[in-house]
Design an enzyme around this catalytic site. Structure first.
Site, mmCIF file in Angstrom:
data_model
loop_
_atom_site.group_PDB
_atom_site.id
_atom_site.type_symbol
_atom_site.label_atom_id
_atom_site.label_comp_id
_atom_site.label_asym_id
_atom_site.label_seq_id
_atom_site.Cartn_x
_atom_site.Cartn_y
_atom_site.Cartn_z
ATOM 1 N N ASP A 11 0.867 -1.182 0.083
ATOM 2 C CA ASP A 11 0.004 -0.114 -0.094
ATOM 3 C C ASP A 11 0.969 1.120 -0.113
ATOM 4 O OD1 ASP A 11 -2.346 1.382 0.222
ATOM 5 O OD2 ASP A 11 -2.593 1.235 2.404
ATOM 6 N N HIS A 12 0.772 2.272 -0.867
ATOM 7 C CA HIS A 12 1.349 3.497 -0.881
ATOM 8 C C HIS A 12 2.762 3.457 -0.971
ATOM 9 C CE1 HIS A 12 -1.926 6.079 -0.810
ATOM 10 N NE2 HIS A 12 -2.715 5.632 0.103
ATOM 11 N N GLY A 23 -7.978 7.779 7.197
ATOM 12 C CA GLY A 23 -8.010 7.928 8.701
ATOM 13 C C GLY A 23 -9.523 8.160 9.118
ATOM 14 N N HIS A 26 -9.537 4.752 -2.057
ATOM 15 C CA HIS A 26 -8.848 4.602 -0.579
ATOM 16 C C HIS A 26 -9.702 5.415 0.319
ATOM 17 C CE1 HIS A 26 -4.464 3.549 -1.799
ATOM 18 N NE2 HIS A 26 -5.337 3.557 -3.028
ATOM 19 N N THR A 50 -9.348 1.596 8.882
ATOM 20 C CA THR A 50 -9.683 2.425 10.056
ATOM 21 C C THR A 50 -11.021 1.349 10.643
ATOM 22 O OG1 THR A 50 -9.287 4.401 9.191
ATOM 23 C CG2 THR A 50 -11.067 4.379 10.951
HETATM 24 ZN ZN LIG Z 1 -4.586 5.084 0.806
#
Ligand SMILES: [Zn+2]
Length: 340
Positions: free
Chosen positions: A83-84, A193, A226, A272
């Site tokens: 991821d990322h 988040g 995302h 999250t």
């Molecule tokens: Zn992301």
């Protein structure tokens, strides 16, 4: 079944109009929770690890835990995704560790904070596509700027600012032609988040017209959402009931994600909600039975709470019931297809 390229799962999902949740992991219990949910619902699996997760777990632990997951669940196709990735080097080290998919996020510079130019994004993404495809590994890229910060990664835009930095469909079309990436993370109003929206979202949380336009221009590129946790009220309430102090917040309603799936969204990142489920379960044990000190007394309910969330998402995204129908196409076969 060995780990398979993420592209295989996403192609199958596109063919049968469903979406696949991509769940972040940092520990054995999280991997187990995902596999419990997948086994119960016959779902194909995308497990993903951020840079932070890789340094927390150590790549060697992670690699062997994933091999254990696939050994114990031979009928469930699993893709392992970075991821990322902040640089080609991060993506290459993931490939060396057996990841079958990587995200090169060149929408930001290597610091993971400063927005990058289009040219930079194309340059780094092309580098990764070249090496990854030679090995059959899938590449996700990103264009536009997502809101929020996740594991220290992100430009830190608020929900409202994120709405001003949506992916431009024409630019997305050019970007895919310039890079050859398999999947594209698009900025359509979501944020990373727990604090995505400060007011309860109405019908227009996601810019559905932008998704539709990108999908129309790029019918063969898998779109990725995302920051797609739903931040369920009951999970936040559970944490706060047992001593937590989370502020009021709203996520992306599952129904909005389902609309996205109708228009080309194939991968939905969820982290999250699982974090909330785990924390709530642990807080409950600590608050109700403060005499307990065996980690199993709280890790077991934590694992079950996460498995429940993952199971609900797998059903809602439509991936449940498909695990045994995904073709078993490995990295070598995929590399051959990219060459031809
Ligand atoms: Zn992301």
């Amino acid at each position: 079944m060995p780990l398979i390229p993420m592209r295989v799962l996403l192609d199958h999902a596109a063919e049968h109009d469903y979406g696949v949740g991509a769940f972040d992991v940092n520990s054995m219990e999280q991997i187990q929770a995902i596999m419990m949910a997948a086994a119960e619902t016959n779902s194909p699996v995308i497990v993903q690890a951020s840079r932070g997760a890789r340094s927390f777990t150590n790549d060697n632990y992670l690699r062997h835990l994933m091999l254990a997951a696939s050994e114990l669940n031979p009928n469930i196709p699993i893709a392992m995704h970075q991821d990322h990735g902040n640089s080609p080097a991060t993506c290459f080290s993931a490939i060396d560790q057996g990841f079958t998919s990587v995200m090169m996020d060149g929408s930001l510079m290597e610091d993971g904070k400063s927005p990058a130019t289009y040219e930079y994004n194309v340059e780094v993404t092309r580098q990764v596509v070249k090496r990854a495809h030679a090995l059959g590994v899938t590449v996700e890229a990103e264009i536009g700027c997502l809101g929020g910060i996740e594991d220290g990664h992100g430009a830190g835009l608020t929900g409202d600012e994120a709405l001003a930095h949506l992916t431009d469909p024409a630019e997305a079309e050019r970007f895919v032609a310039d890079t050859g990436c398999d999947a594209l993370a698009v900025a359509i109003g979501t944020s990373h988040g727990a604090y995505k929206f400060t007011v309860k979202p109405t019908g227009d949380v996601l810019k559905m017209d932008v998704i539709e336009e990108i999908h129309r221009r790029l019918p063969n590129t898998h779109l990725v959402m995302h920051g797609s946790s739903s931040v369920p009220r009951e999970l936040v309430d559970m944490i706060n009931k047992y001593g937590g102090k989370l502020k009021e917040s709203y996520g992306v309603p599952v129904e909005a994600i389902q609309k996205g799936i109708k228009h080309g969204v194939r991968k939905i990142n969820v982290d999250t909600d699982n974090r909330l489920a785990i924390t709530g379960a642990i807080r409950k044990v600590f608050a109700e039975t403060p005499e307990k000190f065996d980690p199993r007394d709280y890790m077991k309910p934590a694992r079950e709470a996460m498995a429940q969330v993952v199971k609900e998402r797998m059903i809602a995204f439509g991936q449940a019931g498909w695990a045994d129908k995904v073709p078993n196409i490995g990295l070598d076969e995929m590399a051959r297809r990219y060459r031809s």
